[in-house]
Design a protein around this motif. Structure first.
Motif, PDB file in Angstrom:
ATOM      1  N   CYS A  45      -5.392  76.987 -23.942  1.00  0.00           N
ATOM      2  CA  CYS A  45      -5.215  77.687 -22.645  1.00  0.00           C
ATOM      3  C   CYS A  45      -6.463  77.123 -21.583  1.00  0.00           C
ATOM      4  O   CYS A  45      -6.152  76.977 -20.319  1.00  0.00           O
ATOM      5  N   GLU A  49      -5.951  74.769 -18.291  1.00  0.00           N
ATOM      6  CA  GLU A  49      -6.306  75.448 -16.954  1.00  0.00           C
ATOM      7  C   GLU A  49      -7.392  74.492 -16.151  1.00  0.00           C
ATOM      8  O   GLU A  49      -7.451  74.152 -15.186  1.00  0.00           O
ATOM      9  N   LYS A  53      -6.361  72.483 -12.475  1.00  0.00           N
ATOM     10  CA  LYS A  53      -7.418  72.456 -11.401  1.00  0.00           C
ATOM     11  C   LYS A  53      -7.652  71.019 -10.791  1.00  0.00           C
ATOM     12  O   LYS A  53      -8.077  70.794  -9.660  1.00  0.00           O
ATOM     13  N   ARG A  94       3.369  79.831 -17.314  1.00  0.00           N
ATOM     14  CA  ARG A  94       1.838  80.294 -16.999  1.00  0.00           C
ATOM     15  C   ARG A  94       1.963  81.975 -16.731  1.00  0.00           C
ATOM     16  O   ARG A  94       2.552  82.177 -15.696  1.00  0.00           O
ATOM     17  N   THR A 180      -8.715  83.808 -13.936  1.00  0.00           N
ATOM     18  CA  THR A 180      -8.377  83.287 -12.481  1.00  0.00           C
ATOM     19  C   THR A 180      -8.753  84.297 -11.506  1.00  0.00           C
ATOM     20  O   THR A 180      -8.085  85.531 -11.754  1.00  0.00           O
TER      21      THR A 180
END
Length: 621
Positions: A45, A49, A53, A94, A180
């Protein structure tokens, strides 16, 4: 007992990002064949991520952080996981959870499966278990989540309320899942420009980069050839309105298709015009066609596809790709990645339903069925367990070992104690005449163990009079298995396999009925199922194919072809499954990987038979 809240999709400006200044733990999950969302590990994960980004429409190569996931790539534009060696695609999502929940603390709850390996619970179950654990509840009922299990924290076990069977469970600390806050930076437009630094040279990245480069070239070509914008449609829609058809493979990605040209001949697909951004005032409205579906809940993605359904005009290339229902005729990895990237680029693509595998030959009359040359008979039957009678485990072990008076100062690989000291089974297992300090050497391979350790290993096995070295897997004696009673038939049919056009085909038919498990099986006295029988398998009728058949007959008589366990396909336990000897069950194609042509199959299956102690020299002896 109260159940903690599940992960939620919080819409902000049409995307599933958490609101500003609200922290959330991000867990990426994939949908398995049982329609359950299974979480990726925290390490994976974090990797997803990081890629997200940089490029919210890019691809994530999972093998870069987990060696077990080498074949897998996630396409963030279509939100699908793609397996390169088979072409299989599965939806991904997600999900967000509270930072104080189990994934935010790096806590993982796992249960022990039949093979002794540990399997993580689904994330909502993991959070529920951790919540009850923190409140110091002695037990937890999972029936509210749709499972007939009870969790007992004192014994760290899971019990099936119907069968009363118990399994071990454990709680372990791992890396916390990524956190996040607010929205992620705006994604780059696709295709992405060249990145700085040396590109990765692994197989997955080479495939992704080469396919992306090819689709970039096609995109540039289509832009050069794009015809003038068509006049406004009669309905008053915007100029250059596009017909959109949802893909059967990518449940949430709209595939662009330009309207057919009025002139004769195939239409040139046009690149889609720039579309206005979605209005922030309508977070729950219909998505703009072509918009990144990242984080959109599954029902919304499906609804957007249905609402955009239209016909594909002529001139749009058809690209067969394997989905969950079939396999394409082109290389699945190339077809799948090409479809993903062309779709993300806005190019017109039509994903067609792939052909089905040819599992069986044409009908054969009884008069055309012949015995296999050089193989006597056409049928073998096995009855209930017929093991060699041995006096006791000690006699079996001593038959294959030589006593060592001065053992080396090294570890016994069974109990992990030094060979110069007593066996780790001292006080656990008692056998007259076997002192804990006795050490012996296996006659053929020469590996050294405590005698008591080998007696313990044999006593926990099939007790068939054979012994297998735990280090090199050399087999002493005749190994037998736990295959249930059944029938094996074999004969010649007048049809050829792909790649063997000059020979006829050997057909093998295995048939095992349901029954009751014996003392050698996982759950003695319990019923077992036998799915998919009779099972048909195929070999070419040449010298090597006949050799494989003779050895398979020997393996069948030793009860090594099947066993009782848990199905890797359905997850069903207490059912008949294959036992490490691969068979070809697809007659006229190789779409599933279990057919022909396969140049190395006969050599591979001979090696698998040898590993089970079945070889031509042993069979003749």
């Amino acid at each position: 007992m109260s159940r903690p809240g599940q992960g939620v999709m919080v819409p902000v400006a049409g995307l599933g990002f958490p609101p500003q200044n609200v922290a959330r733990v991000v867990v990426w999950e994939w949908l398995n064949e049982h329609s359950r969302w299974r979480p990726y590990t925290a390490t994976v994960c974090h990797h997803i991520e990081n890629v997200l980004k940089e490029d919210a429409r890019g691809s994530v190569v999972l093998g870069q952080v987990d060696a077990h996931l080498v074949p897998y790539v996630i396409d963030l534009q279509s939100m699908h996981q793609f397996r390169q060696d088979t072409g299989t695609m599965r939806p991904v999502r997600r999900n967000f959870y509270d930072p104080s929940s189990a994934p935010g603390k790096g806590i993982v709850w796992e249960w022990e499966n039949d093979g002794g390996a540990w399997t993580a619970y689904d994330m909502d179950i993991c959070i529920t278990i951790q919540n009850a654990y923190e409140k110091q509840h002695p037990w937890l009922d999972l029936s509210s989540l749709g499972f007939c299990y009870l969790i007992y924290f004192n014994s760290m076990s899971q019990m099936n309320r119907q069968t009363r069977r118990r399994r071990r469970l454990r709680r372990r600390l791992d890396l916390a899942y990524p956190l996040t806050v607010g929205s992620i930076p705006k994604s780059q437009s696709w295709p992405v420009g060249a990145s700085s630094g040396q590109p990765c040279s692994c197989q997955q990245c080479v495939l992704v980069n080469s396919t992306r480069a090819a689709s970039n070239a096609i995109l540039a070509s289509q832009r050069r050839k794009a015809p003038p914008a068509p006049p406004p449609p009669p309905s008053g829609g915007p100029p250059g309105a596009l017909a959109v058809r949802p893909s059967a493979t990518f449940a949430g990605a709209a595939l662009w298709a330009a309207p057919a040209a009025a002139t004769a001949g195939p239409a040139e697909p046009a690149t889609p015009p720039a579309l206005p951004p979605r209005s922030p005032s309508a977070p729950g409205g219909a998505p703009t066609p072509g918009q990144n579906n990242l984080n959109r809940p599954g029902p919304q993605r499906a609804a957007s596809s249905v609402s955009a359904r239209a016909s594909i005009p002529p001139g749009v290339p058809a690209l067969p790709v394997k989905n969950l229902n079939g396999t394409g005729p082109v290389h699945p990895a190339l077809a799948g990645m090409t479809g993903i990237l062309l779709c993300a680029a806005g190019l017109p693509v039509c994903l067609t339903r792939a052909p089905k595998p040819i599992l069986h030959p044409p009908p054969v009359s009884k008069s055309d069925v012949k015995p296999v040359p050089g193989v006597p008979g056409v049928c073998r039957k096995t009855k209930k367990k017929h093991l060699k009678k041995s006096k006791n485990p000690e006699d079996v072990v001593r038959r294959y070992m030589q006593k060592v008076k001065n053992p080396p100062d090294e570890d016994c690989t069974i109990c992990m104690e030094r060979l110069v000291t007593a066996s780790g089974y001292e006080g656990v297992l008692r056998h007259k005449g076997v002192r804990p300090e006795l050490v012996g050497r296996l006659g053929r391979c020469g590996h050294v163990y405590h005698l008591l350790c080998l007696v313990a290993m044999y006593s926990n096995g099939n007790k068939d009079g054979s012994l297998q070295c735990p280090t090199c897997k050399a087999i002493y004696g005749e190994k037998t298995g736990t295959q249930p009673p059944g029938k094996m038939e074999f004969h010649l049919i007048p049809h050829s396999l792909p790649g063997f056009s000059d020979t006829q085909t050997i057909r093998i038919v295995y048939d095992i009925p349901t029954g009751i498990q014996g003392p050698e099986h996982p759950n003695p006295g319990k019923k077992f199922t036998a799915r998919g029988f009779p099972r048909h398998c195929y070999l070419p009728n040449n010298d090597k194919g006949q050799k494989v058949l003779r050895l398979l007959i020997t393996a069948w008589e030793r009860r090594l072809i099947f066993t009782i366990g848990t199905s890797n396909t359905t997850g069903e336990s207490d059912t008949v499954v294959w036992n490490e000897i691969h068979h070809k069950t697809e007659f006229g194609s190789n779409l599933t990987g279990h057919g022909y042509p396969d140049a190395s199959y006969l050599d591979n299956v001979l090696a698998e038979l040898t590993a089970q102690g079945v070889s031509e020299a042993v069979a003749k002896a």
